[in-house]
Design a protein around this motif. Structure first.
Motif: not given
Length: 288
Positions: A14-29, A39-48
């Protein structure tokens, strides 16, 4: 033992069929010393799902320099490979801050750094390949001043008193057709497709892209936004988000979410739910 092995195998397949990298996510302040502005930030990136590996990169960090606290944020959306956006991630802010006139004339420093960075990329095509990258960069100085620059269609949207205000320019081929044609290029508008420079690139400004550079520009549009109590947050995102979501929709979706990482993830997940196929990258920066 057999059922356990079969269960593991099914999960693996199932994981191989998805063939996507895991999301890159995080935050800081960062709390600016001597100021009430937090000042605070958060990010989230997902492969298309466009059939290539992840080509979006981001920067989200804080630096102390010259007695000032800087928040540095960026999204770089690559095409035809990830070498150019990877280089921008590691070097563009350094090139901006090393400009001798940055503190007195930040707009000029940003413009000069964009140009010199693009020149270096073009002079080293063998290293960087034929690809390129859009960029949207944000520099927050002491929590008081926001400098936004962009080339391409990665976008910055400010939430001001609940209203969305786009502070970048989408550099689309149809809007710069006259400049492109004046330089000997052309813009195609084929049925079912977006306008493209010489039938290839869907943006009119970008870093890199040696083969199209005679008809492209790397000059950024730059905006200065003073930070006051009316400015709630800023969204930086690649076109994987903006292709499926209007500015006010994005603001309304997350204006009640105080955690910027949760807000960035909410926007990204909504873009996926709306069937965006491109890489989706999002940074939310909250003030106050």
């Amino acid at each position: 033992m057999l059922p356990t092995c079969l269960n593991w195998l099914l999960k693996f397949m199932k994981a191989a069929c998805l063939d996507f990298s895991p999301p890159d996510t995080g935050k800081g302040k960062s709390k600016v010393s001597g100021s009430n502005c937090k000042l605070a930030h958060g990010f989230h990136l997902v492969e298309g799902q466009s059939g290539h590996s992840m080509e979006d990169y981001h920067v989200a960090e804080y630096r102390k320099r010259g007695g000032h606290v800087l928040g540095l944020f960026a999204i770089f959306d690559g095409h035809l490979g990830d070498r150019v956006p990877s280089y921008l991630k590691d070097n563009l802010f350094n090139n901006i801050l090393e400009q001798p006139n940055f503190w007195d004339y930040p707009e000029l420093a940003i413009k000069n750094a964009y140009r010199s960075t693009d020149d270096l990329i073009l002079e080293n095509t063998r290293q960087f390949g034929p690809g390129g990258s859009t960029a949207v960069t944000a520099i927050v100085i002491d929590g008081k001043d926001l400098w936004i620059a962009n080339v391409g269609d990665s976008r910055a949207v400010v939430c001001e008193r609940g209203a969305a205000n786009q502070i970048t320019v989408d550099h689309e081929p149809h809007s710069e057709r006259r400049r492109i044609e004046k330089k000997g290029g052309f813009v195609t508008t084929l049925p079912g497709d977006v306008p493209r420079v010489n039938g290839q690139l869907a943006v009119a400004r970008a870093f890199g892209d040696q083969n199209l550079k005679a008809h492209l520009s790397s000059e950024p549009d730059i905006r200065h936004v003073p930070i006051d109590s009316t400015i709630e947050f800023v969204i930086l995102a690649s076109d994987g988000l903006w292709k499926v979501m209007k500015n006010q929709e994005a603001v309304d979706l997350v204006k009640s979410i105080k955690d910027p990482q949760a807000a960035a993830k909410r926007l990204t997940m909504e873009a996926l739910a709306r069937k965006s196929k491109d890489d989706i990258s999002c940074i939310v920066i909250r003030f106050g």
